[in-house]
Scaffold this motif. Sequence first.
Motif, PDB file in Angstrom:
ATOM      1  N   LEU A 103      -0.130  25.687 -10.089  1.00 49.93           N
ATOM      2  CA  LEU A 103      -0.283  24.285  -9.703  1.00 49.93           C
ATOM      3  C   LEU A 103       0.548  23.968  -8.469  1.00 49.93           C
ATOM      4  CD1 LEU A 103      -1.316  21.416 -10.212  1.00 49.93           C
ATOM      5  CD2 LEU A 103       0.610  21.080 -11.767  1.00 49.93           C
ATOM      6  N   TYR A 104       1.734  24.556  -8.388  1.00 53.12           N
ATOM      7  CA  TYR A 104       2.616  24.301  -7.248  1.00 53.12           C
ATOM      8  C   TYR A 104       1.976  24.821  -5.958  1.00 53.12           C
ATOM      9  CZ  TYR A 104       6.532  22.759 -10.169  1.00 53.12           C
ATOM     10  OH  TYR A 104       7.338  22.052 -11.018  1.00 53.12           O
ATOM     11  N   ILE A 105       1.467  26.041  -5.997  1.00 57.34           N
ATOM     12  CA  ILE A 105       0.851  26.621  -4.804  1.00 57.34           C
ATOM     13  C   ILE A 105      -0.404  25.844  -4.428  1.00 57.34           C
ATOM     14  CG2 ILE A 105      -0.307  28.680  -3.903  1.00 57.34           C
ATOM     15  CD1 ILE A 105       1.700  30.349  -5.520  1.00 57.34           C
ATOM     16  N   GLN A 106      -1.200  25.475  -5.423  1.00 59.54           N
ATOM     17  CA  GLN A 106      -2.402  24.693  -5.158  1.00 59.54           C
ATOM     18  C   GLN A 106      -2.041  23.355  -4.506  1.00 59.54           C
ATOM     19  OE1 GLN A 106      -4.561  23.220  -8.582  1.00 59.54           O
ATOM     20  NE2 GLN A 106      -6.521  23.418  -7.553  1.00 59.54           N
ATOM     21  N   SER A 107      -1.015  22.708  -4.999  1.00 59.30           N
ATOM     22  CA  SER A 107      -0.624  21.402  -4.458  1.00 59.30           C
ATOM     23  C   SER A 107      -0.194  21.499  -3.001  1.00 59.30           C
ATOM     24  CB  SER A 107       0.516  20.811  -5.292  1.00 59.30           C
ATOM     25  OG  SER A 107       1.764  21.433  -4.996  1.00 59.30           O
ATOM     26  N   ALA A 108       0.454  22.622  -2.644  1.00 60.48           N
ATOM     27  CA  ALA A 108       0.973  22.776  -1.285  1.00 60.48           C
ATOM     28  C   ALA A 108      -0.122  23.116  -0.282  1.00 60.48           C
ATOM     29  CB  ALA A 108       2.048  23.857  -1.264  1.00 60.48           C
ATOM     30  N   LEU A 109      -1.134  23.869  -0.705  1.00 55.82           N
ATOM     31  CA  LEU A 109      -2.132  24.372   0.234  1.00 55.82           C
ATOM     32  C   LEU A 109      -3.396  23.521   0.291  1.00 55.82           C
ATOM     33  CD1 LEU A 109      -1.853  28.234  -0.246  1.00 55.82           C
ATOM     34  CD2 LEU A 109      -0.860  26.785   1.528  1.00 55.82           C
ATOM     35  N   PHE A 110      -3.549  22.596  -0.648  1.00 53.98           N
ATOM     36  CA  PHE A 110      -4.726  21.744  -0.649  1.00 53.98           C
ATOM     37  C   PHE A 110      -4.298  20.277  -0.611  1.00 53.98           C
ATOM     38  CE2 PHE A 110      -6.018  25.787  -2.299  1.00 53.98           C
ATOM     39  CZ  PHE A 110      -7.267  25.993  -1.741  1.00 53.98           C
ATOM     40  N   ASN A 111      -5.257  19.403  -0.374  1.00 54.57           N
ATOM     41  CA  ASN A 111      -4.963  17.963  -0.267  1.00 54.57           C
ATOM     42  C   ASN A 111      -4.774  17.362  -1.651  1.00 54.57           C
ATOM     43  OD1 ASN A 111      -5.128  17.825   2.593  1.00 54.57           O
ATOM     44  ND2 ASN A 111      -7.365  17.924   2.440  1.00 54.57           N
ATOM     45  N   TYR A 112      -3.749  17.849  -2.310  1.00 52.87           N
ATOM     46  CA  TYR A 112      -3.501  17.448  -3.693  1.00 52.87           C
ATOM     47  C   TYR A 112      -2.751  16.127  -3.699  1.00 52.87           C
ATOM     48  CZ  TYR A 112      -3.171  18.643  -8.656  1.00 52.87           C
ATOM     49  OH  TYR A 112      -3.335  18.681 -10.017  1.00 52.87           O
ATOM     50  N   ASN A 113      -3.415  15.068  -4.155  1.00 51.53           N
ATOM     51  CA  ASN A 113      -2.816  13.738  -4.168  1.00 51.53           C
ATOM     52  C   ASN A 113      -2.408  13.385  -5.591  1.00 51.53           C
ATOM     53  OD1 ASN A 113      -2.496  10.820  -4.232  1.00 51.53           O
ATOM     54  ND2 ASN A 113      -3.403  10.818  -2.189  1.00 51.53           N
ATOM     55  N   PHE A 114      -1.147  13.058  -5.765  1.00 49.99           N
ATOM     56  CA  PHE A 114      -0.635  12.813  -7.118  1.00 49.99           C
ATOM     57  C   PHE A 114      -0.810  11.371  -7.573  1.00 49.99           C
ATOM     58  CE2 PHE A 114       1.469  16.519  -5.491  1.00 49.99           C
ATOM     59  CZ  PHE A 114       1.296  17.406  -6.528  1.00 49.99           C
TER      60      PHE A 114
END
Length: 308
Positions: A103-114
């Motif tokens: 989840l951490y890597i996905q959040s950093a490399l994609f436009n992951y909006n919390f």
Amino acid sequence: MKQKVIAIVGPTAVGKTKLSIEIAQQFNGEIISGDSMQVYKGLDIGTAKVTAEEKQGIPHYMIDIKEPSQDFSVADFQRNVKGYIATISEKGCIPIIVGGSGLYIQSALFNYNFSNEARDSVRTAQLERDLDKFGSMYLHNHLSQFDPDQAAKIHPNNHRRLIRAIEIYETTGKTMSEYQVEQKNSPYDPIFIGLEMERKLLYSRINNRIDQMMQDGLLDEVYQLYSNGLKNHQSMRGIGYKEFIPYFQGEIELKEAVDALKQNSRRFAKRQYTWFKNKMDVNWYSVTPNTIDEKFQTILANLAGMLG
């Protein structure tokens, strides 16, 4: 042109650290830890933190940036890593993210909006009252009016997700489905390299690694944190640390704690592999202890083509 970022992923103990160094040396790269626990100072043995000798002079980021008494969220990770990617890129180097925290890597490399702005405790309480008064189908029908895609995915009895999907839309004006589409896009050009190993071999490596950690002083490392009153902090909730708390409290024997650590590590490896298989477009390479060096040469040759 989007910035290329190499991400080396896979389960624990499969050889990611060694590969990352070889890639960094060959392609002028610098390494960002993608491990959610290596950010903590003093958590060295249990997180298999890269040593100064292993680094071979390659700069590493996202290691030892937090005290073990501090919390660290996925959103914090995302913000920090994006900054380091920019820093490394400005130097003309290739950013390389290495780790197993999916989840951490996905959040950093994609436009992951919390969607932090979507948290509205007053509206949540009102929706919970509506749920009690009118039932889950009432809320589910309400959701289907503005986000039918999400309504099709969320079971009416999953009250938490149901309320959250409604709350996000009412507070931000965007549906949860819209957020999820955005999160599939990346501001970078990521290249995912995944290492996998036959399960029996991997589990044997995990068990051996933990035996070595115990010899290297893992028990003393965890006790130092425990004796400093950190047992309820986020840093002590990770695998490699939480298993020893019952031992320090006299509830179990040391062997039970070590056995629990091995079991939890094996289960975590399985979850890591499943996450990356399902969530990301990874170029997978199967390795064994005997073929790992040969396979690394194949990876380096393939990367040369991908990086142009």
